[in-house]
Write an enzyme that holds these catalytic residues in place. Structure first.
Site, mmCIF file in Angstrom:
data_model
loop_
_atom_site.group_PDB
_atom_site.id
_atom_site.type_symbol
_atom_site.label_atom_id
_atom_site.label_comp_id
_atom_site.label_asym_id
_atom_site.label_seq_id
_atom_site.Cartn_x
_atom_site.Cartn_y
_atom_site.Cartn_z
ATOM 1 N N ASP A 41 0.846 -1.197 0.000
ATOM 2 C CA ASP A 41 0.000 0.000 0.000
ATOM 3 C C ASP A 41 0.882 1.247 0.000
ATOM 4 O O ASP A 41 1.696 1.441 0.906
ATOM 5 C CB ASP A 41 -0.877 -0.038 1.271
ATOM 6 C CG ASP A 41 -2.089 0.858 1.172
ATOM 7 O OD1 ASP A 41 -2.137 1.716 0.275
ATOM 8 O OD2 ASP A 41 -2.995 0.690 2.010
ATOM 9 N N ASP A 42 0.735 2.058 -1.029
ATOM 10 C CA ASP A 42 1.460 3.336 -1.119
ATOM 11 C C ASP A 42 2.971 3.159 -1.244
ATOM 12 O O ASP A 42 3.736 4.060 -0.898
ATOM 13 C CB ASP A 42 1.159 4.244 0.093
ATOM 14 C CG ASP A 42 -0.248 4.828 0.069
ATOM 15 O OD1 ASP A 42 -1.055 4.413 -0.782
ATOM 16 O OD2 ASP A 42 -0.530 5.702 0.913
ATOM 17 N N CYS A 81 -6.120 4.379 -3.412
ATOM 18 C CA CYS A 81 -6.382 3.014 -2.943
ATOM 19 C C CYS A 81 -7.594 2.328 -3.567
ATOM 20 O O CYS A 81 -7.471 1.324 -4.262
ATOM 21 C CB CYS A 81 -6.572 3.020 -1.430
ATOM 22 S SG CYS A 81 -5.150 3.612 -0.498
ATOM 23 N N HIS A 140 -10.895 -2.378 1.632
ATOM 24 C CA HIS A 140 -11.136 -1.051 1.036
ATOM 25 C C HIS A 140 -11.956 -1.127 -0.254
ATOM 26 O O HIS A 140 -11.704 -0.386 -1.214
ATOM 27 C CB HIS A 140 -9.830 -0.280 0.789
ATOM 28 C CG HIS A 140 -10.045 1.221 0.890
ATOM 29 N ND1 HIS A 140 -9.030 2.138 0.801
ATOM 30 C CD2 HIS A 140 -11.192 1.938 1.070
ATOM 31 C CE1 HIS A 140 -9.531 3.365 0.919
ATOM 32 N NE2 HIS A 140 -10.842 3.256 1.082
ATOM 33 N N ASP A 293 -0.472 -0.635 -4.761
ATOM 34 C CA ASP A 293 -1.778 -0.184 -5.267
ATOM 35 C C ASP A 293 -1.743 1.203 -5.889
ATOM 36 O O ASP A 293 -2.608 1.548 -6.687
ATOM 37 C CB ASP A 293 -2.841 -0.239 -4.159
ATOM 38 C CG ASP A 293 -2.630 0.807 -3.068
ATOM 39 O OD1 ASP A 293 -1.482 1.255 -2.867
ATOM 40 O OD2 ASP A 293 -3.618 1.172 -2.402
ATOM 41 N N ASN A 294 -0.746 1.995 -5.519
ATOM 42 C CA ASN A 294 -0.592 3.336 -6.106
ATOM 43 C C ASN A 294 0.784 3.862 -5.703
ATOM 44 O O ASN A 294 1.483 3.272 -4.877
ATOM 45 C CB ASN A 294 -1.702 4.301 -5.663
ATOM 46 C CG ASN A 294 -1.863 4.398 -4.161
ATOM 47 O OD1 ASN A 294 -2.814 3.858 -3.595
ATOM 48 N ND2 ASN A 294 -0.938 5.044 -3.487
HETATM 49 CA CA CA Z 1 -2.800 3.027 -1.384
#
Ligand code: CA
Length: 455
Positions: A41-42, A81, A140, A293-294
């Site tokens: 994540d991130d 996300c 999410h 995810d990003n």
């Molecule tokens: Ca994210």
């Protein structure tokens, strides 16, 4: 866009035929492959050893590149996300069904905010094919009951439903913490759940997810399984075990040292999961993807997107181009670097092909089965065009060309082959090309619906 989808089909059709001959599907002698989909994540483009990070060793995640394929141009479908996860888990551009913008805070508990029930998930397909399915980590894709992962194809769930989660609950014993003064109280309405039941978790959360993932593999090692493992690391809030942070005293600044500790814990977690597969002699039978995810929100986390520009929330390369790896020992080459653009949408198409699932709705998927591209059976690029829309931002990629609209302004044009940082706008030099690319984007855009929530 019709033309471009047709091109995707041209890619996919010979592929399906090829896969059935060289790989494993339906009436095969080999067992169905397990699927392990690990999401960070991130995590920015520049934050793994194999991506050029010199500060934080990530030998376990890097081993996926050593034993598999590293994509230099691996994209996600959104720079934040929840839309990125909606594209990933359905294999469809999420703007087709209104899951376009992020959901933050209380918005995650709204009745209409979640992966629309009209959409099938990768778990739905695999469960119907006899797979044991589980998600461990951050969902999410809807914070209310009707969107719960166990209603979306997953047999098992351990994790939390939306946004972010403390890694260690107050009073934060054993961790170094750094919060912004405005950090939301992520956990107040977002408990850690086993199934639908809140649980108390004594372990650092990355360690807990790793423990649960290893147990899932042990439980299901005798049948095909799909384990979706979306760690919340390295998303805020920034917390890392003291023992991990202490390893990085050489790193300038406590902020960066905590990030390093979080990333190190993630890498150790991936290593433990890979070791569990190895111990059970499942490596040759498990198709493993790893991606973020990003892009990294660099100011918030230090998560670096170098050498790309931009980051989380933007359609510049740093927001949507990610660390992206795949390993399938004995089936895919080892140590290969693949430089053609691919996208997270391809994961569902690849997994379904690997599992021999002849999906009657295959035409609804936007991705391409990557297997024959990675083995070298097919040499042309998997995609003629890739597209993005995130609110007023828009982008597309064709070959080395990147078309970008940052707001409601005019299109900019960049040649990524020699301008990775998107500094040199060539739109006034190539008006015919801009017109052609913009027309393709418009064709795609006409197929989409307005966002179901957000602005
Ligand atoms: Ca994210």
């Amino acid at each position: 866009m019709i033309a471009s989808r047709f091109l995707c089909w041209l890619s996919a059709v010979p592929l399906m035929a090829a896969v059935s001959s060289w790989s494993l599907p339906a009436a095969q002698t080999e067992p169905l492959p397990n699927i392990l989909l690990i999401v960070a994540d991130d995590l920015g483009y520049g934050e793994l050893g194999c991506q050029g990070n010199p500060e934080v060793p990530t030998p376990h995640i890097d081993s996926l590149a050593t034993n598999g394929v590293r994509f230099t141009d691996g994209y996600v479908t959104a720079p934040v996300c929840t839309p990125s996860r909606a594209g990933l888990i359905t294999g469809r551009y999420q703007q087709r069904f209104g899951h376009e913008l992020n959901a933050i805070g209380k918005q995650n508990l709204a009745e209409n905010v979640g992966l629309p029930l009209s959409q099938k998930t990768l778990a739905d397909y695999l469960k119907a094919a006899g797979y044991a399915t589980g998600i461990i980590g951050k969902w999410h894709l809807g914070g209310t009951s009707k969107f719960h992962p166990q209603k979306r194809g997953f047999d098992e769930f351990f994790g939390f439903l939306h946004e972010g989660h403390f890694y260690t609950p107050p009073p934060y014993r054993g961790v170094y913490s750094r919060f912004r003064p405005t950090e939301p109280p992520y956990d107040a309405d977002n408990p850690l759940l086993r199934g639908a039941e809140p649980v108390e978790e004594p372990d650092y959360l990355t360690t807990a997810f790793t423990r649960e993932a290893a147990a899932f593999i042990d439980r299901h090692k005798h049948k095909p399984f799909f384990l979706y493992l979306p760690y919340n690391a390295v998303h805020s809030p920034m917390q890392a075990p003291v023992k991990e942070v202490e390893r990085f005293k050489n790193i300038a600044g406590p902020h960066r040292a905590i990030f390093a500790g979080m990333l190190k814990a993630l890498d150790d977690g991936v290593g433990a999961v890979l070791a569990k597969l190895r111990k059970n002699s499942l490596e040759d039978r498990t198709l493993i993807f790893f991606l973020s995810d990003n892009g990294g929100p660099t100011a918030e986390l230090t998560s670096s997107n170098l050498p790309l520009s931009g980051g989380k929330g933007q359609l510049r390369e740093g927001g949507i181009r990610e660390p992206f790896l795949v390993q399938w020992k004995g089936h895919l080459p080892a140590g290969k670097v693949y430089r053609q653009p691919v996208i997270s949408l391809d994961i569902a198409a690849t997994v379904l092909a690997a599992a021999g699932i002849e999906n009657p709705t295959q035409s609804e998927l936007d991705g391409v089965n990557l297997l024959p591209f990675l083995t070298g059976e097919v040499t042309h690029p998997p995609h003629a065009n890739l597209f993005w829309r995130y609110g007023a931002q828009a982008a597309m990629r064709r070959g080395d060309w990147k078309l970008l609209r940052r707001g409601n302004g005019s299109w900019q044009l960049f040649n990524l082959a020699n301008d990775l940082e998107e500094k040199n706008d060539l739109s006034t030099h190539e008006p015919a090309l801009v017109k052609s690319l913009a027309a393709a984007w418009d064709d795609w855009n006409r197929q989409l619906v307005p966002p179901l929530w957000g602005k």
